[in-house]
Design a protein around this motif. Structure first.
Motif, short mmCIF file in Angstrom:
data_model
loop_
_atom_site.label_atom_id
_atom_site.label_comp_id
_atom_site.label_asym_id
_atom_site.label_seq_id
_atom_site.Cartn_x
_atom_site.Cartn_y
_atom_site.Cartn_z
N HIS A 33 0.84 -1.20 0.00
CA HIS A 33 0.00 0.00 0.00
C HIS A 33 0.88 1.25 0.00
CE1 HIS A 33 0.83 -0.67 4.33
NE2 HIS A 33 0.77 0.65 4.43
N ALA A 34 0.30 2.35 -0.42
CA ALA A 34 0.96 3.65 -0.39
C ALA A 34 -0.03 4.68 0.12
CB ALA A 34 1.48 4.03 -1.78
N ILE A 35 0.51 5.77 0.68
CA ILE A 35 -0.32 6.85 1.21
C ILE A 35 -0.08 8.09 0.36
CG2 ILE A 35 -0.86 8.26 3.23
CD1 ILE A 35 0.39 6.00 4.95
N PHE A 36 -1.15 8.70 -0.11
CA PHE A 36 -1.08 9.87 -0.97
C PHE A 36 -1.70 11.05 -0.22
CE2 PHE A 36 -1.11 6.08 -3.46
CZ PHE A 36 -0.24 6.30 -4.51
N VAL A 37 -0.91 12.07 0.06
CA VAL A 37 -1.38 13.20 0.87
C VAL A 37 -1.42 14.47 0.03
CG1 VAL A 37 -0.96 14.62 2.92
CG2 VAL A 37 -0.39 12.17 2.95
N ASP A 38 -2.60 15.03 -0.13
CA ASP A 38 -2.75 16.35 -0.74
C ASP A 38 -2.52 17.37 0.37
OD1 ASP A 38 -3.55 18.77 -1.79
OD2 ASP A 38 -5.37 18.00 -2.73
N ALA A 39 -1.30 17.94 0.42
CA ALA A 39 -0.94 18.82 1.54
C ALA A 39 -1.81 20.07 1.60
CB ALA A 39 0.53 19.21 1.44
N GLY A 40 -2.27 20.56 0.44
CA GLY A 40 -3.14 21.72 0.44
C GLY A 40 -4.42 21.45 1.22
N TYR A 41 -5.03 20.29 0.96
CA TYR A 41 -6.23 19.88 1.69
C TYR A 41 -5.90 19.68 3.16
CZ TYR A 41 -9.80 16.71 3.50
OH TYR A 41 -10.78 16.10 4.28
N LEU A 42 -4.79 19.02 3.44
CA LEU A 42 -4.40 18.72 4.82
C LEU A 42 -4.24 19.99 5.64
CD1 LEU A 42 -3.27 16.95 7.12
CD2 LEU A 42 -1.05 17.06 5.99
N TYR A 43 -3.46 20.94 5.13
CA TYR A 43 -3.22 22.17 5.89
C TYR A 43 -4.53 22.93 6.11
CZ TYR A 43 1.92 22.09 5.86
OH TYR A 43 3.24 21.78 6.08
N ALA A 44 -5.34 23.03 5.06
CA ALA A 44 -6.57 23.80 5.17
C ALA A 44 -7.55 23.16 6.15
CB ALA A 44 -7.22 23.96 3.80
#
Length: 298
Positions: A33-44
């Motif tokens: 498995h891999a984890i994909f993080v949209d940092a823009g969404y995360l920070y907001a």
């Protein structure tokens, strides 16, 4: 004609034998498995949930601690699977890493991918990067499951592309104080959904105000001091739980389970009388000290 039957039967037996061997090899191949993080969404979303603002300048995010917590959560969900890596997607002007993005890129098992940041501080090209990686990894059978932390409707095509090659996509969201912060079409397309709540993010997000343990004029501790405190906390942890607890801890090296990592942080801040929130280098020194002591006991 009858003379050909034994030869035909032999060929069928040989084919069945090869298929059996192939299936056995497939069964032995671990899922990935891999984890994909949209940092823009995360920070907001995390900023609004914990600090009450989406403005990155108004709060600190302990990205290293949060990434370790995400890896730990994935490990519990995909119990029989191994981690390929964490993909961290963010925007930067002219795609030049900021200091924070550089420190994230240096973390083990983390790949930082940058889109552009326009004059209005809006990310451009991040969704296409996510789609490209998801589709490529699924097409080459590099992953069987993808944990996607994001909420933009533009990610629907990325999900569909990965699913088209047989990968399962699991959407992770961040609790919204009110309403939703993920697009409904995205929720409809994924294979499963999970929401990470306030308690999950609290340890990793803090407003840039007076720190709980940091009085005016407080001196910043050195890395060696923090490393020593990490070893102290590890000794106390082992004394309370016994060496048997190492069996659960060691396979995750260099990552600590989320609960252990937070106990370590709180205990260390109490000893130091200094906040380590948002200070990635000191947090790393703290974990290094913890692990160094633990490994001497193994």
């Amino acid at each position: 004609m009858n003379d050909d039957l034994p030869a035909l039967a032999a060929r069928i037996d040989r084919t069945n034998e090869l298929l059996t061997r192939m299936l056995a090899e497939v069964a032995k191949t671990p899922s990935t498995h891999a984890i994909f993080v949209d940092a823009g969404y995360l920070y907001a979303a995390a900023g609004r949930l914990v600090a009450g603002t989406e403005d990155r300048r108004a709060f600190d995010l302990d990205a290293e601690g949060l990434i370790e917590a995400l890896i730990d959560r994935a490990r519990s969900i995909f119990a029989d699977s191994r981690l390929l890596r964490v993909y961290w997607y963010d925007g930067a002007r002219r795609r030049i890493h900021t200091t924070e993005q550089q420190s994230i890129a240096e973390l083990p098992d983390v790949k930082v991918r940058l889109g552009n940041l326009n004059a209005n501080n809006q990310q451009k090209g991040v969704d296409s990067l996510i789609r490209s990686d998801l589709e490529s990894l699924a097409r080459h059978r590099a992953i069987s499951d993808a944990a996607l932390l994001g909420g933009d409707e533009d990610l629907v095509s990325a999900v569909e592309a990965a699913q088209g090659y047989g990968a399962r996509v699991h959407l992770w969201g961040i609790e919204a104080p009110e309403g939703r912060n993920q697009a409904e079409p995205l929720l409809w397309e994924v294979d499963s959904q999970r929401t990470l709540d306030l308690d999950f993010f609290k340890p990793y997000v803090s407003r840039r105000t007076a720190a709980a343990y940091e009085p005016a004029g407080a001196n910043r501790p050195t890395r060696e001091t923090v490393r020593f405190v990490g070893a102290q906390v590890a000794a106390k942890w082992l004394s309370a739980r016994g060496r048997e607890a190492l069996a659960d801890l060691l396979p995750g090296h260099p990552y600590l389970p989320g609960s252990v990592d937070q106990d370590l942080l709180v205990e260390a801040e109490g000893i130091l009388q200094y906040s380590l929130r948002g200070q990635a280098d000191l947090r790393r020194a703290l974990r290094d000290g913890f692990w160094e002591h633990v490994q001497t006991q193994y």
